[in-house]
Scaffold this active site. Structure first.
Site, PDB file in Angstrom:
ATOM      1  N   ASN A  32      36.277  43.053  48.033  1.00  0.00           N
ATOM      2  CA  ASN A  32      36.433  42.802  49.475  1.00  0.00           C
ATOM      3  C   ASN A  32      36.398  41.291  49.696  1.00  0.00           C
ATOM      4  OD1 ASN A  32      33.571  41.956  50.017  1.00  0.00           O
ATOM      5  ND2 ASN A  32      33.195  44.059  49.310  1.00  0.00           N
ATOM      6  N   GLY A  40      32.598  51.815  44.641  1.00  0.00           N
ATOM      7  CA  GLY A  40      33.822  52.099  43.900  1.00  0.00           C
ATOM      8  C   GLY A  40      33.946  51.289  42.627  1.00  0.00           C
ATOM      9  N   VAL A  41      35.152  50.835  42.351  1.00  0.00           N
ATOM     10  CA  VAL A  41      35.422  50.106  41.117  1.00  0.00           C
ATOM     11  C   VAL A  41      34.692  48.760  41.121  1.00  0.00           C
ATOM     12  CG1 VAL A  41      37.616  49.033  41.831  1.00  0.00           C
ATOM     13  CG2 VAL A  41      37.249  49.628  39.439  1.00  0.00           C
ATOM     14  N   ASP A  42      34.535  48.169  42.272  1.00  0.00           N
ATOM     15  CA  ASP A  42      33.809  46.896  42.417  1.00  0.00           C
ATOM     16  C   ASP A  42      32.362  47.050  41.928  1.00  0.00           C
ATOM     17  OD1 ASP A  42      33.223  44.310  43.202  1.00  0.00           O
ATOM     18  OD2 ASP A  42      33.452  44.671  45.357  1.00  0.00           O
ATOM     19  N   SER A 125      43.069  49.508  46.784  1.00  0.00           N
ATOM     20  CA  SER A 125      43.095  49.957  48.194  1.00  0.00           C
ATOM     21  C   SER A 125      43.114  51.480  48.389  1.00  0.00           C
ATOM     22  CB  SER A 125      44.276  49.364  48.989  1.00  0.00           C
ATOM     23  OG  SER A 125      44.023  48.029  49.362  1.00  0.00           O
ATOM     24  N   THR A 126      43.172  52.264  47.295  1.00  0.00           N
ATOM     25  CA  THR A 126      43.355  53.713  47.485  1.00  0.00           C
ATOM     26  C   THR A 126      42.056  54.506  47.577  1.00  0.00           C
ATOM     27  OG1 THR A 126      43.492  54.204  45.109  1.00  0.00           O
ATOM     28  CG2 THR A 126      45.544  53.631  46.231  1.00  0.00           C
ATOM     29  N   GLY A 127      40.911  53.805  47.506  1.00  0.00           N
ATOM     30  CA  GLY A 127      39.620  54.488  47.651  1.00  0.00           C
ATOM     31  C   GLY A 127      39.080  54.244  49.050  1.00  0.00           C
ATOM     32  N   TYR A 129      39.433  51.894  51.001  1.00  0.00           N
ATOM     33  CA  TYR A 129      40.372  51.265  51.936  1.00  0.00           C
ATOM     34  C   TYR A 129      41.483  52.199  52.417  1.00  0.00           C
ATOM     35  CZ  TYR A 129      38.242  46.599  51.568  1.00  0.00           C
ATOM     36  OH  TYR A 129      37.388  45.517  51.647  1.00  0.00           O
TER      37      TYR A 129
END
Ligand code: AR6
Length: 177
Positions: A32, A40-42, A125-127, A129
């Site tokens: 972000n 998530g992946v972050d 962006s597909t989670g 976001y």
């Protein structure tokens, strides 16, 4: 569909798995704008890399949507983490496609600048976001294919999909000859 008129297709790979385990020169983080971590992946990348990653991210002062920043990979197998910020999906009419393509291109440009031969992307962006998965996969695969047509680096790009559903979507866009 990706044009099959060059060696571009052989330079794109899709795998189902966890991006933190990828043995590549750089992995991309779906971050972000604060670059200070998240879910998530972050979250997975920060946990696997260790606290030194957050310390370096703090020094960067954030990152606008559609841009990217690079750090060391610390405890990850990957030498670098490229942090990019995809758009939050609203209705598709707020420059989301352009910003998503820009997140991929900015990441590829940093990988090239740092001489990365291998690069792995998650489905940005597909989670959290909320970007529709098919549309995001179309943009991701065409942005990467267009880059590879014109650049020698990275030599190879891997899309790392967390779920079988995401893998199946990407498979449709990355058809083998
Ligand atoms: N390896 C590969 N893919 C993963 C992993 C993993 N370990 N974990 C999740 N995914 P998201 P966004 C997939 O939400 O939509 C964070 O809090 C996941 O299934 O991680 O860009 C940031 O700090 C999905 O397909 O990223 C931001 O605030 C994809 O990665 C925000 O979320 C992206 O999901 C960014 O949201």
């Amino acid at each position: 569909m990706i044009p099959a008129n060059s060696n571009t297709l052989t330079r794109i790979e899709i795998v189902q798995g966890n991006i933190v385990n990828q043995q590549v020169d750089a992995i991309v983080n779906a971050a972000n704008t604060t670059l200070l971590g998240g879910g998530g992946v972050d979250g997975a990348i920060h946990r696997a890399a260790g606290p030194e990653l957050l310390a370096e991210c703090r020094s960067l002062g954030g990152c606008p949507t559609g841009e990217a920043r690079i750090t060391s990979g610390y405890r990850l197998p990957a030498r670098h983490v490229i942090h990019t910020v995809g758009p939050v999906y609203r209705d598709g009419r707020h420059r989301e496609p352009e910003l998503l393509a820009s997140a991929y291109r900015s990441s590829l440009a940093l990988a090239e600048e740092y001489r990365c031969r291998t690069l792995a992307f998650p489905a940005i962006s597909t989670g959290a976001y909320g970007y529709p998965k098919e549309e995001a996969a179309r943009i991701a695969t065409s942005a990467v294919a267009a880059w590879l047509e014109e650049h020698a680096l990275p030599e190879k790009v891997t899309f790392v999909l967390f779920s079988a559903e995401d893998y199946n979507i990407y498979e449709k866009f990355v058809k083998k000859k």
